[in-house]
Scaffold this motif. Structure first.
Motif, PDB file in Angstrom:
ATOM      1  N   GLU A   3       0.818  -1.217   0.000  1.00 24.10           N
ATOM      2  CA  GLU A   3       0.000   0.000   0.000  1.00 24.10           C
ATOM      3  C   GLU A   3       0.854   1.269   0.000  1.00 24.10           C
ATOM      4  O   GLU A   3       0.405   2.313  -0.431  1.00 24.10           O
ATOM      5  N   CYS A  41     -12.185   1.832 -10.956  1.00 25.05           N
ATOM      6  CA  CYS A  41     -11.382   2.015  -9.746  1.00 25.05           C
ATOM      7  C   CYS A  41     -10.090   2.772 -10.082  1.00 25.05           C
ATOM      8  O   CYS A  41      -9.672   3.663  -9.341  1.00 25.05           O
ATOM      9  N   SER A  75      -9.175   6.592  -5.279  1.00 23.96           N
ATOM     10  CA  SER A  75      -8.322   5.400  -5.192  1.00 23.96           C
ATOM     11  C   SER A  75      -6.884   5.812  -4.904  1.00 23.96           C
ATOM     12  O   SER A  75      -6.378   6.767  -5.495  1.00 23.96           O
ATOM     13  N   LYS A  97      -1.072   3.791  -5.467  1.00 28.77           N
ATOM     14  CA  LYS A  97      -0.548   2.436  -5.654  1.00 28.77           C
ATOM     15  C   LYS A  97      -1.615   1.542  -6.299  1.00 28.77           C
ATOM     16  O   LYS A  97      -1.308   0.746  -7.187  1.00 28.77           O
ATOM     17  N   VAL A  98      -2.848   1.666  -5.894  1.00 28.16           N
ATOM     18  CA  VAL A  98      -3.950   0.893  -6.472  1.00 28.16           C
ATOM     19  C   VAL A  98      -4.116   1.267  -7.941  1.00 28.16           C
ATOM     20  O   VAL A  98      -4.243   0.399  -8.812  1.00 28.16           O
ATOM     21  N   LYS A  99      -4.108   2.555  -8.225  1.00 28.27           N
ATOM     22  CA  LYS A  99      -4.228   3.011  -9.607  1.00 28.27           C
ATOM     23  C   LYS A  99      -3.093   2.455 -10.462  1.00 28.27           C
ATOM     24  O   LYS A  99      -3.315   2.028 -11.597  1.00 28.27           O
ATOM     25  N   VAL A 147      -5.742  -5.701  -5.258  1.00 23.66           N
ATOM     26  CA  VAL A 147      -6.333  -4.448  -4.763  1.00 23.66           C
ATOM     27  C   VAL A 147      -7.836  -4.573  -4.515  1.00 23.66           C
ATOM     28  O   VAL A 147      -8.541  -3.561  -4.466  1.00 23.66           O
ATOM     29  N   HIS A 173     -10.266  -2.223  -2.678  1.00 25.79           N
ATOM     30  CA  HIS A 173     -10.454  -0.858  -3.181  1.00 25.79           C
ATOM     31  C   HIS A 173     -11.481  -0.782  -4.312  1.00 25.79           C
ATOM     32  O   HIS A 173     -11.871   0.314  -4.717  1.00 25.79           O
TER      33      HIS A 173
END
Length: 123
Positions: free
Chosen positions: A8, A51, A57, A60-62, A102, A105
């Protein structure tokens, strides 16, 4: 001793992220429009997309999702998309792995947007 890595909070390669984002912006919707009816994972693909573009978001998720979506958009990948039955197996595997990474999220709102987009594409 090195600190343990935390997925994360790890840093994101901003140049790679921007390349992936540009690739997705240019090619995601045209490719999806062409293939939506043949993609059994189109709903997951779209949830990942929504997402990835959601301002809420984490970066890191993106980055994880944009990398997977960019792989989907690439015209040449490990298994050519034109091969019947197998052509999208690698794309599905990459998308699945990214989503699994992820998953917390990807919200019901992202999934609702995905369903609405699929309905619109099939209309």
């Amino acid at each position: 001793m090195a600190e343990p890595r935390n997925s994360e909070t790890d840093t994101v390669d901003s140049r790679q992220f921007e390349r992936d984002r540009a690739r997705v912006e240019a090619g995601f919707w045209p490719k999806l429009r062409r293939l939506a009816g043949r993609l059994p994972f189109a709903d997951e693909l779209l949830a990942a997309y929504f997402c990835a573009v959601d301002p809420a978001s984490p970066l890191k998720v993106k980055a994880v999702l944009m990398g997977a979506l960019a792989y989907f958009v690439l015209p040449f990948d490990a298994v050519p998309d034109f091969l019947a039955l197998f052509g999208f197996a690698d794309d599905a595997a990459v998308i699945y792995a990214a989503i699994k990474t992820v998953a917390k999220h990807i919200t019901p709102t992202h999934r609702d947007k995905a369903r609405a987009a699929l309905d619109k594409l099939s209309a």
